[in-house]
Design a protein around this motif. Structure first.
Motif, short mmCIF file in Angstrom:
data_model
loop_
_atom_site.label_atom_id
_atom_site.label_comp_id
_atom_site.label_asym_id
_atom_site.label_seq_id
_atom_site.Cartn_x
_atom_site.Cartn_y
_atom_site.Cartn_z
N LEU A 78 -22.93 23.07 49.58
CA LEU A 78 -22.25 24.37 49.50
C LEU A 78 -23.22 25.48 49.12
N LEU A 79 -24.11 25.19 48.17
CA LEU A 79 -25.07 26.21 47.77
C LEU A 79 -26.03 26.49 48.93
N GLY A 80 -26.30 25.45 49.72
CA GLY A 80 -27.11 25.64 50.93
C GLY A 80 -26.46 26.64 51.86
N ARG A 81 -25.13 26.55 51.99
CA ARG A 81 -24.39 27.53 52.82
C ARG A 81 -24.61 28.94 52.28
N VAL A 82 -24.49 29.08 50.96
CA VAL A 82 -24.64 30.40 50.34
C VAL A 82 -26.05 30.93 50.59
N LEU A 83 -27.05 30.07 50.42
CA LEU A 83 -28.44 30.48 50.60
C LEU A 83 -28.70 30.91 52.04
N ASP A 84 -28.06 30.21 52.98
CA ASP A 84 -28.26 30.54 54.39
C ASP A 84 -27.48 31.77 54.81
N GLY A 85 -26.77 32.39 53.87
CA GLY A 85 -25.98 33.56 54.22
C GLY A 85 -24.68 33.21 54.92
N LYS A 86 -24.33 31.90 54.94
CA LYS A 86 -23.09 31.50 55.62
C LYS A 86 -21.98 31.21 54.61
N GLY A 87 -22.27 31.47 53.36
CA GLY A 87 -21.31 31.10 52.32
C GLY A 87 -20.25 32.16 52.09
N SER A 88 -19.31 31.81 51.24
CA SER A 88 -18.26 32.75 50.88
C SER A 88 -18.04 32.66 49.37
N ASN A 89 -17.29 33.59 48.85
CA ASN A 89 -16.95 33.53 47.43
C ASN A 89 -16.21 32.25 47.10
N GLU A 90 -15.44 31.79 48.10
CA GLU A 90 -14.71 30.53 47.94
C GLU A 90 -15.67 29.37 47.69
N ASP A 91 -16.82 29.40 48.39
CA ASP A 91 -17.81 28.33 48.21
C ASP A 91 -18.33 28.33 46.77
N ILE A 92 -18.57 29.53 46.24
CA ILE A 92 -19.06 29.61 44.86
C ILE A 92 -18.02 29.05 43.90
N ASP A 93 -16.74 29.42 44.14
CA ASP A 93 -15.67 28.90 43.29
C ASP A 93 -15.54 27.39 43.43
N LYS A 94 -15.77 26.91 44.65
CA LYS A 94 -15.68 25.46 44.89
C LYS A 94 -16.79 24.74 44.12
N ILE A 95 -17.97 25.35 44.08
CA ILE A 95 -19.06 24.73 43.31
C ILE A 95 -18.66 24.64 41.84
N LEU A 96 -18.03 25.70 41.34
CA LEU A 96 -17.58 25.68 39.94
C LEU A 96 -16.48 24.64 39.73
N GLU A 97 -15.61 24.47 40.73
CA GLU A 97 -14.56 23.46 40.61
C GLU A 97 -15.18 22.06 40.60
N LEU A 98 -16.23 21.90 41.42
CA LEU A 98 -16.93 20.61 41.43
C LEU A 98 -17.53 20.33 40.06
N ALA A 99 -18.05 21.39 39.43
CA ALA A 99 -18.61 21.22 38.09
C ALA A 99 -17.55 20.67 37.15
N LYS A 100 -16.32 21.15 37.32
CA LYS A 100 -15.22 20.69 36.48
C LYS A 100 -14.94 19.20 36.74
N THR A 101 -14.97 18.83 38.02
CA THR A 101 -14.72 17.43 38.37
C THR A 101 -15.83 16.52 37.85
N MET A 102 -17.04 17.03 37.82
CA MET A 102 -18.17 16.20 37.40
C MET A 102 -18.28 16.07 35.88
N ASP A 103 -17.56 16.99 35.18
CA ASP A 103 -17.74 17.03 33.73
C ASP A 103 -16.85 16.01 33.03
N GLY A 104 -17.47 15.06 32.36
CA GLY A 104 -16.73 14.14 31.49
C GLY A 104 -15.90 13.11 32.22
N GLN A 105 -16.19 12.85 33.49
CA GLN A 105 -15.38 11.88 34.20
C GLN A 105 -16.22 10.78 34.83
N THR A 106 -17.41 10.59 34.26
CA THR A 106 -18.32 9.57 34.81
C THR A 106 -18.80 8.65 33.69
#
Lengths: 462, 416
Positions: free
Chosen positions: B359-387
């Motif tokens: 997703l960050l690759g999309r953002v870097l390539d200029g193909k990203g959206s604000n939704e992608d940034i929010d999705k990265i943050l949501e992924l951070a939530k999923t990755m936190d404390g569940q492994t």
């Protein structure tokens, strides 16, 4: 360990202290999603799907790594825990090809089930961005692997490392490039290999023997017992009847039974369903000529009435009820009954787990009924053979064969006999455990079991 | 700011990795003192000294030692963690190449304290050159009767074996390291329910970082209070801080806990390269929350203070970034690292690291959206404390800090 009480979703449950929470949830039929946990393999904790909320814990916990304690308050439902599951499930599916339409697991796939339970969102990733792996890899032993469908639960690798200890399967690569594979040039090769197909919760491992033969939702499962050897492993017979055709068996699957086979069966037993559909004896034959039932019965009575010494042979795969009926019938006829068990021994087959060298399913039943096992070598006037493989070894002037399958050697009268799947009865396995098998297969023109034949031959109605 | 040389005392001596030169400068001189004490007394001294694990977690070392069985009935092991793979962290390699004998001295004392006769040093696969130097030092020590069946005639045997990893970041996680040492895939184990030692082939095992063990001889020689003379009350002693990035003098310099970050950067790091302005600092190896320049200005290098400002001291490996740094590129660099290094065991980490990188690759390539940034943050939530281990939570920390503190830079990429 003492009996304690815990609360799950506001309801009290009694259980042994220290029991795994997931075992309790499964036992009580409470819905909990999981891929990696398996009763036979224990917890691995990698799929993170069985998250539950435990009061007093800051974060959701996995039920497969939680031992229950007195006073524990658990929640398996609610917005918080369901959103956690949903987000983890979404990750499981990111690199999954979502090719259910052509996947043989469809209908019995955990990913599908959990998606219907917790997912139901639209895909946010393009096909082009997915990580791709190899598909249709022939692992050997009738097992096909599709690495892209794999959720890396490691059940298959744990089966080969912990249960069979043959270590053929492993995971290579890291992160989203991790995949299940064998060592280069090596095959999955052990007598229990096909169990990994049942263990696989998704469509990554499929059976070369079963795949594309039938959609699983068309299949009916009937509990039964494998007749491959005296172990008596519990199975499901999965069968389906297509319109106008005779009902067919598509596969055997292991049916869990802690006292007998645990969760598994051997590949030989699993594939033994084929024998029930090949080379079957379906016609009545008088001197090799197809004949009608009344002719065959008349012929039977004539052969018996001709007098002389009669020997009855009984197959040690027959149900106990059938053996009893034969035993009684032999008494009435004044015939000598025997069921030699030695004929079934195959030392190359047995091992120290589920495979027994005694390959007759009801050998113990024969012993229990006290049926003689010495095969007489004296010439006899008439042999009535209920499907025993050694019928041709007896020197008989005349012979009547009741058989499930076509056999070598000539008989004056051949009567078709229903195999175990087409009748019902009890078996005693080598450890003395009695197990009942209901009738699974209903043919368009049903065959008769030994009991039914004896009834008919004694003047009863069909 | 005081000069302090507890671990780095021989770093500047020419050929200090050679036994005779090291001995000239006091190597192995603490062994006599140590063997005059009982194992229990040593553990007590370590507890009193307040020595904290220097591999990043900062857990009290003495408490961990005390978990080892005291009766010596079962074979036990010491496993020294030198799988130093955290970006920005390169202190342990200094120890094993500049003063390997101090490490061996620490190993002997630790083994004695926990009643173990064998130690393994798990060295990062890429450190082949440094492993060679350490192996030579071990060979020299065996030759001189320092290692082996009878350590310097003191009546205690210690064997040391080097194991080189195959290049996996996750093997720095202690249970993954032991799995790897057992010859399996380096996957972290499920955590025990109550405090207990680690297990190596079913035997109790103490796992400590190289620097922690290397600090032990000093504490034995100078006593718990000698060590407490440095640092703060809760973070006593010193740490080998490493500094890299846009600074004039990157390197490893020992400093006591409680040193202000900017003082360290300016004095040891020689200030920002090219006289530029500071933009951000990753304080303790890649897996700690990035600090803005303003936060760095008032940051103090000890465990407690770093926690109060929402970051962590970690390994003390600082990565300094100047005003020209593109924070999107910087995060992409880190996410590529985590994507490559996730062991692939737990679903959130295996798929989350990959997808956030994509997703960050999309953002870097200029193909990203604000939704992608929010999705990265949501992924951070999923990755936190569940492994199983803290790899994924660390990625979550990194993502949240970068996007949280520099969101405008990420959004600028999207709106381009």
């Amino acid at each position: 360990m003492s009996q304690i009480e815990i609360v799950i979703d506001e309801k009290k449950y009694a259980a042994q202290e220290g029991l795994l929470l997931i075992d309790l949830l499964i036992r009580e039929g409470l819905k909990v999603p999981y891929f990696c946990y398996h009763e036979a393999l224990g917890a691995d904790g990698n799929c993170r799907m069985c998250m539950v909320e435990i009061e007093g814990q800051k974060r959701p916990q996995i039920a497969c790594d939680t031992n229950i304690k007195e006073g524990m308050i658990v929640r398996t439902k609610g917005q918080m825990i369901e959103s956690v599951r949903r987000r983890i499930l979404e990750l499981e599916l990111i690199n999954h090809p979502v090719d259910c339409a052509i996947c043989d697991q469809a209908g019995e796939c955990k990913l599908q089930d959990f998606y219907m339970d917790y997912g139901l969102y639209d895909s946010k990733i393009d096909q082009a961005e997915k990580v791709h792996h190899k598909k249709h890899i022939d692992l050997g032993s009738n097992v096909m692997l599709d690495q892209e469908r794999c959720v890396l639960c490691a059940r298959c690798t744990r089966f080969t490392s912990d249960i069979t200890k043959t270590h053929e399967l492993g995971i290579v690569g890291r992160g989203d490039h991790a995949r299940v594979t064998t060592m280069p040039g090596k095959k999955l090769d052990n007598p229990y290999a096909m169990n990994v197909v049942d263990l696989c919760p998704v469509g990554a491992l499929t059976s070369k023997d079963f795949r594309f033969a039938q959609r699983v939702w068309f299949l009916t499962s009937t509990p039964s017992v494998c007749h491959g050897c005296a172990k008596g492993c519990n199975i499901f017979i999965d069968h389906n009847k297509e319109k106008y055709k005779d009902e067919r068996i598509y596969r055997f699957r292991p049916r869990p039974n802690a006292d007998v086979n645990g969760y598994f069966i051997c590949d030989a037993g699993r594939l033994s369903y084929k024998e029930l559909q090949e080379n079957r004896q379906l016609e009545m034959l008088i001197d090799g000529m197809v004949s009608k039932e009344d002719e065959a019965v008349a012929c039977y009575h004539k052969l018996v009435a001709d007098g002389g010494k009669i020997v009855i042979l009984a197959d040690a795969n027959l149900y106990t009820e059938e053996l009893e009926a034969i035993q009684k019938y032999a008494h009435i006829l004044g015939a000598q009954l025997c069921a030699p068990l030695e004929s079934y021994r195959d030392e190359s087959f047995g091992d120290d787990w589920l495979k027994s060298s005694q390959r007759a399913a009801n050998a113990k039943g024969v012993e229990k009924l006290g049926i003689a096992q010495i095969l007489s070598t004296d010439p006899v006037a008439l042999l009535i053979n209920f499907n025993h493989p050694d019928g041709s070894k007896i020197k008989a002037q005349k012979s009547i064969h009741l058989q499930t399958h076509q056999m070598e050697g000539k008989a004056d009268l051949v009567l078709p006999l229903a195999p175990f799947s087409e009748s019902s009865g009890t078996l005693v396995n080598e450890d003395g455990i009695e197990q009942f098998c209901p009738k699974a297969i209903w043919r368009n023109e049903p065959l008769m079991s030994a009991i039914e034949w004896i009834d008919l031959l004694q003047g009863g109605e069909r | 700011m005081r000069e302090c040389r507890i671990v780095s005392q021989k770093f500047d001596i020419y050929q200090s990795h050679k036994l005779d030169i090291a001995k000239e400068h006091g190597a192995y001189s603490s062994l006599k003192d140590a063997f005059a004490l009982s194992p229990h007394e040593i553990v007590e001294i370590i507890k009193l000294s307040g020595l904290r694990g220097k591999g990043g977690g900062g857990a009290p070392a003495g408490a961990k030692w005390a978990l080892m069985p005291q009766d010596g009935a079962q074979t036990s092991y010491l496993a020294v963690n030198c799988d130093e793979s955290e970006p920005g962290t390169f202190k342990d390699r200094q120890i094993i190449s500049k003063d390997p004998h101090l490490l061996l001295e620490g190993i002997i004392i630790t083994c004695y304290a926990i009643r173990s006769h064998s130690a393994y040093i798990y060295i990062r696969g890429e450190y082949s050159q440094f492993a060679k130097i350490l192996q030579e030092a071990i060979d020299e020590a065996y030759g001189a009767g320092i290692l082996g069946a009878d350590v310097m005639g003191l009546g205690y045997g210690v064997d040391v074996t080097i194991h080189r990893g195959a290049g996996a970041y996750i093997c720095g996680e202690k249970s993954a390291m032991l799995e790897s040492l057992e010859g399996k895939r380096g996957h972290p184990r499920l955590k025990p329910k109550r405090p207990e030692p680690e297990w190596y082939f079913g035997n109790p095992t103490l796992v400590n970082n190289v620097e922690t063990i290397t600090t032990v001889p000093y504490i034995i020689k100078h006593g718990a209070n000698g060590y407490r003379a440095y640092g703060t009350e809760q973070s006593p002693g010193t740490l080998l801080f490493a500094i890299s990035g846009h600074i004039n003098k990157p390197g490893v310099y020992e400093a006591e806990f409680g040193t202000p970050m900017m003082e360290y950067i300016n004095r040891y790091g020689g200030g920002i390269r090219g006289g530029k302005k500071l933009k951000a600092v990753i304080p303790g190896g890649a897996s700690t929350a990035v600090l803005t320049a303003a936060e760095a200005e008032c940051a103090i290098l000890d465990y407690e203070h770093m926690r109060t400002i929402g970051s962590a001291l970690g390994t003390g490996g600082m990565i300094v970034m100047d005003e020209d740094t593109d924070m999107v590129e910087a995060l992409k660099n880190l996410l590529e690292f985590y994507h490559h290094e996730s062991c692939g065991q737990c679903t959130p980490c295996r798929e989350g690291t990959g997808w956030s990188d994509t997703l960050l690759g999309r953002v870097l390539d200029g193909k990203g959206s604000n939704e992608d940034i929010d999705k990265i943050l949501e992924l951070a939530k999923t990755m936190d404390g569940q492994t199983i281990c803290v790899f994924a939570p660390a990625v979550a920390i990194v993502i949240r800090a970068f996007i949280g503190k520099f969101r405008d830079e990420f959004e600028a990429r999207v709106n381009r």
